[in-house]
Design a protein around this motif. Structure first.
Motif, PDB file in Angstrom:
ATOM      1  N   ALA A  54     -71.168   9.420  28.918  1.00 10.49           N
ATOM      2  CA  ALA A  54     -71.491  10.849  28.916  1.00 10.49           C
ATOM      3  C   ALA A  54     -72.772  11.121  28.135  1.00 10.49           C
ATOM      4  CB  ALA A  54     -70.332  11.640  28.323  1.00 10.49           C
ATOM      5  N   ILE A  55     -72.973  10.419  27.008  1.00  8.55           N
ATOM      6  CA  ILE A  55     -74.207  10.585  26.218  1.00  8.55           C
ATOM      7  C   ILE A  55     -75.411  10.086  27.004  1.00  8.55           C
ATOM      8  CG2 ILE A  55     -75.403   9.787  24.146  1.00  8.55           C
ATOM      9  CD1 ILE A  55     -72.678   9.762  22.736  1.00  8.55           C
ATOM     10  N   ALA A  56     -75.239   8.959  27.691  1.00  8.98           N
ATOM     11  CA  ALA A  56     -76.340   8.436  28.507  1.00  8.98           C
ATOM     12  C   ALA A  56     -76.736   9.436  29.595  1.00  8.98           C
ATOM     13  CB  ALA A  56     -75.934   7.098  29.130  1.00  8.98           C
ATOM     14  N   LYS A  57     -75.749  10.108  30.173  1.00  7.98           N
ATOM     15  CA  LYS A  57     -76.032  11.119  31.188  1.00  7.98           C
ATOM     16  C   LYS A  57     -76.807  12.288  30.587  1.00  7.98           C
ATOM     17  CE  LYS A  57     -73.720  14.163  34.512  1.00  7.98           C
ATOM     18  NZ  LYS A  57     -72.425  14.607  35.042  1.00  7.98           N
ATOM     19  N   MET A  58     -76.469  12.681  29.363  1.00 11.72           N
ATOM     20  CA  MET A  58     -77.194  13.767  28.687  1.00 11.72           C
ATOM     21  C   MET A  58     -78.637  13.375  28.446  1.00 11.72           C
ATOM     22  SD  MET A  58     -74.255  14.905  25.931  1.00 11.72           S
ATOM     23  CE  MET A  58     -75.395  15.967  25.046  1.00 11.72           C
ATOM     24  N   HIS A  59     -78.882  12.127  28.063  1.00  9.67           N
ATOM     25  CA  HIS A  59     -80.253  11.668  27.850  1.00  9.67           C
ATOM     26  C   HIS A  59     -81.070  11.723  29.143  1.00  9.67           C
ATOM     27  CE1 HIS A  59     -80.321  10.450  23.648  1.00  9.67           C
ATOM     28  NE2 HIS A  59     -79.126   9.865  23.805  1.00  9.67           N
ATOM     29  N   HIS A  93     -80.593  13.820  31.640  1.00 10.71           N
ATOM     30  CA  HIS A  93     -80.904  15.227  31.890  1.00 10.71           C
ATOM     31  C   HIS A  93     -82.030  15.711  30.978  1.00 10.71           C
ATOM     32  CE1 HIS A  93     -77.964  16.265  34.895  1.00 10.71           C
ATOM     33  NE2 HIS A  93     -76.970  15.763  34.166  1.00 10.71           N
ATOM     34  N   ALA A  94     -82.096  15.154  29.747  1.00  8.06           N
ATOM     35  CA  ALA A  94     -83.117  15.594  28.796  1.00  8.06           C
ATOM     36  C   ALA A  94     -84.519  15.152  29.195  1.00  8.06           C
ATOM     37  CB  ALA A  94     -82.783  15.061  27.398  1.00  8.06           C
ATOM     38  N   LEU A  95     -84.620  14.194  30.119  1.00  9.75           N
ATOM     39  CA  LEU A  95     -85.935  13.746  30.560  1.00  9.75           C
ATOM     40  C   LEU A  95     -86.670  14.819  31.357  1.00  9.75           C
ATOM     41  CD1 LEU A  95     -85.111  10.068  31.622  1.00  9.75           C
ATOM     42  CD2 LEU A  95     -86.231  10.844  29.519  1.00  9.75           C
ATOM     43  N   GLY A  96     -85.919  15.750  31.913  1.00  8.61           N
ATOM     44  CA  GLY A  96     -86.552  16.865  32.617  1.00  8.61           C
ATOM     45  C   GLY A  96     -87.172  16.511  33.945  1.00  8.61           C
ATOM     46  N   ASP A  97     -86.681  15.450  34.581  1.00  5.76           N
ATOM     47  CA  ASP A  97     -87.220  15.057  35.893  1.00  5.76           C
ATOM     48  C   ASP A  97     -86.036  14.787  36.831  1.00  5.76           C
ATOM     49  OD1 ASP A  97     -88.634  14.197  38.044  1.00  5.76           O
ATOM     50  OD2 ASP A  97     -89.701  12.569  37.019  1.00  5.76           O
ATOM     51  N   PRO A  98     -85.378  15.854  37.328  1.00 11.65           N
ATOM     52  CA  PRO A  98     -84.179  15.688  38.173  1.00 11.65           C
ATOM     53  C   PRO A  98     -84.407  14.815  39.394  1.00 11.65           C
ATOM     54  CG  PRO A  98     -84.479  17.974  37.535  1.00 11.65           C
ATOM     55  CD  PRO A  98     -85.726  17.255  37.129  1.00 11.65           C
ATOM     56  N   THR A 140     -84.197  11.186  38.252  1.00 13.48           N
ATOM     57  CA  THR A 140     -82.969  10.774  37.568  1.00 13.48           C
ATOM     58  C   THR A 140     -81.691  11.056  38.354  1.00 13.48           C
ATOM     59  OG1 THR A 140     -82.818  12.898  36.430  1.00 13.48           O
ATOM     60  CG2 THR A 140     -84.047  11.135  35.320  1.00 13.48           C
ATOM     61  N   LYS A 141     -81.812  11.720  39.515  1.00 12.05           N
ATOM     62  CA  LYS A 141     -80.621  12.105  40.268  1.00 12.05           C
ATOM     63  C   LYS A 141     -79.766  10.902  40.655  1.00 12.05           C
ATOM     64  CE  LYS A 141     -78.970  14.764  44.231  1.00 12.05           C
ATOM     65  NZ  LYS A 141     -77.944  13.767  44.529  1.00 12.05           N
ATOM     66  N   GLU A 142     -80.427   9.854  41.145  1.00 12.24           N
ATOM     67  CA  GLU A 142     -79.666   8.677  41.591  1.00 12.24           C
ATOM     68  C   GLU A 142     -78.914   8.043  40.425  1.00 12.24           C
ATOM     69  OE1 GLU A 142     -80.396   4.383  43.847  1.00 12.24           O
ATOM     70  OE2 GLU A 142     -82.006   5.880  43.733  1.00 12.24           O
ATOM     71  N   ALA A 143     -79.593   7.930  39.277  1.00 11.63           N
ATOM     72  CA  ALA A 143     -78.940   7.353  38.108  1.00 11.63           C
ATOM     73  C   ALA A 143     -77.812   8.256  37.608  1.00 11.63           C
ATOM     74  CB  ALA A 143     -79.964   7.123  36.999  1.00 11.63           C
ATOM     75  N   THR A 144     -78.024   9.579  37.673  1.00 10.13           N
ATOM     76  CA  THR A 144     -76.995  10.524  37.236  1.00 10.13           C
ATOM     77  C   THR A 144     -75.767  10.440  38.132  1.00 10.13           C
ATOM     78  OG1 THR A 144     -78.674  12.026  36.367  1.00 10.13           O
ATOM     79  CG2 THR A 144     -76.495  12.942  36.760  1.00 10.13           C
ATOM     80  N   ASP A 145     -76.009  10.360  39.430  1.00 12.82           N
ATOM     81  CA  ASP A 145     -74.885  10.231  40.369  1.00 12.82           C
ATOM     82  C   ASP A 145     -74.101   8.951  40.117  1.00 12.82           C
ATOM     83  OD1 ASP A 145     -75.617  12.598  41.514  1.00 12.82           O
ATOM     84  OD2 ASP A 145     -76.666  11.699  43.214  1.00 12.82           O
ATOM     85  N   LEU A 146     -74.813   7.874  39.825  1.00  9.03           N
ATOM     86  CA  LEU A 146     -74.153   6.598  39.546  1.00  9.03           C
ATOM     87  C   LEU A 146     -73.322   6.687  38.266  1.00  9.03           C
ATOM     88  CD1 LEU A 146     -73.742   3.650  40.307  1.00  9.03           C
ATOM     89  CD2 LEU A 146     -75.798   3.080  39.013  1.00  9.03           C
TER      90      LEU A 146
END
Length: 272
Positions: free
Chosen positions: A79-84, A86-91, A94-100
Motif C-alpha cells: 500500500a505504501i509503494a502504491k502511494m509513492h 501516485h506521488a510521482l504525479g505521472d498517472p 504509473t497506471k500499469e504498475a498501480t494496477d499490478l
C-alpha cells in the motif's frame, strides 16, 4: 473293594478343586492380560490423538502468524509503494504498475483471509461456510454449491475451525484436481452428529493406486491424508468412493459429543 476305592474317592474332590483353581487362575490371568492390552492400546490411541491435536494446533498457529505477517507487513508495504507511485504525479506512466500493485494487494488479502478466516471467528461456522462458497467466482468453469441442512448451530471455536478446514480442504481439492463442472458439499447438522457429503462429476481417481507414481495429468487421492488427520482429531469417520471418469464422493461423520454446540442462528444457504 470299598477300601481300594476309598482313597480315590477322597483324592478326586481334591484334584477337582485343584483343577478348578488352576482353571480360575488361568481365566483371571487371561482377563488381566487382556485388560492390560486394552489399557496399552488406549494409551497408544490417546497419545496418537494428542499428537494429532498438537500438530494441528501448531499448524493453525503458524497459519495465524503468516496471515498476520501478510496483512500487517506485506500488505502495508504494498500500500505504501502504491502511494509513492501516485506521488510521482505521472498517472500515464504509473497506471500499469498501480494496477499490478492492486492485483497483488488483492491476492495478499485473499491469502490472508484463507489462512485466518475472519468470518468464522466473528460469525461462526454456518456463516463462514456460506462465505467460503462465495469465494469461488460464479462465472468460472466449476459451479460450486454448499448446502446446509438441519439446524445450523455454533460449535466450540477450536473444533469449529477444524470443521471449517475440512470443508475448505474438500473444496480446494475439488477445484484443483477434479476438473469438474459441478462440485457440491452438503453439511447436515443432525441431532447427534454433524456430517459432510462431498461430491463432484470430475475425472475421479483410482483409490487403490495411490502408492504408484501417477501418470502426468491424472488425479490421485493423496489429498485425503489431511482430511483423515482432521477427522481423526474429532474422532469422526471418513468414507470415500471414486473411479477414473466417475467423479469422487466423500462422506464424513463427526460425533457431536466431541463438539460443544451453542445455538442455531443461520438459515440454510446455497451458492450457485
Amino acid at each position: 473293594m470299598t477300601k481300594t476305592l476309598l482313597p480315590f474317592l477322597l483324592i478326586t474332590p481334591i484334584l477337582l478343586l485343584l483343577a478348578g483353581g488352576i482353571i480360575v487362575f488361568v481365566i483371571r490371568d487371561q482377563r488381566r492380560r487382556l485388560r492390560q492390552q486394552l489399557q496399552m492400546q488406549q494409551l497408544r490411541e490417546d497419545a496418537q490423538q494428542q499428537a494429532l491435536e498438537a500438530a494441528l494446533l501448531a499448524q493453525e498457529e503458524e497459519r495465524q502468524r503468516i496471515a498476520a505477517d501478510l496483512h500487517d507487513g506485506v500488505g502495508t508495504t504494498l500500500a505504501i509503494a502504491k502511494m509513492h507511485l501516485h506521488a510521482l504525479g505521472d498517472p500515464a506512466r504509473t497506471k500499469e504498475a498501480t494496477d499490478l500493485l492492486d492485483q497483488v494487494i488483492t491476492e495478499v488479502r485473499r491469502i490472508s483471509r484463507n489462512l485466518l478466516p475472519a468470518a468464522l471467528q466473528k460469525f461462526g461456522l454456518p456463516f463462514a461456510l456460506d462465505a467460503l462458497a462465495r469465494t469461488v467466482p460464479p462465472d468460472g468453469h466449476t459451479k460450486v454449491i454448499i448446502e446446509q441442512d438441519g439446524t445450523p448451530r455454533r460449535l466450540d471455536p477450536g473444533l469449529e475451525l477444524i470443521v471449517y478446514r475440512i470443508a475448505q480442504e474438500l473444496l480446494g481439492n475439488g477445484l484443483k484436481h477434479a476438473q469438474a463442472s459441478l462440485l457440491r458439499i452438503a453439511v447436515d447438522f443432525q441431532p447427534q452428529q454433524l456430517s459432510l457429503h462431498y461430491s463432484d462429476n470430475g475425472v475421479g481417481f483410482n483409490p487403490i493406486a495411490n502408492d504408484v507414481l501417477p501418470a502426468l495429468g491424472t488425479r490421485t487421492g493423496l489429498g485425503l491424508t489431511n482430511l483423515r488427520s482432521r477427522v481423526a482429531v474429532l474422532r469422526g469417520t471418513l468414507h470415500h468412493e471414486s473411479a477414473p471418469g466417475d467423479g469422487t464422493r466423500v462422506w464424513i461423520t463427526l460425533p457431536l459429543p466431541y463438539l460443544v454446540t451453542d445455538e442455531a442462528t443461520i438459515n440454510t444457504s446455497i451458492h450457485e
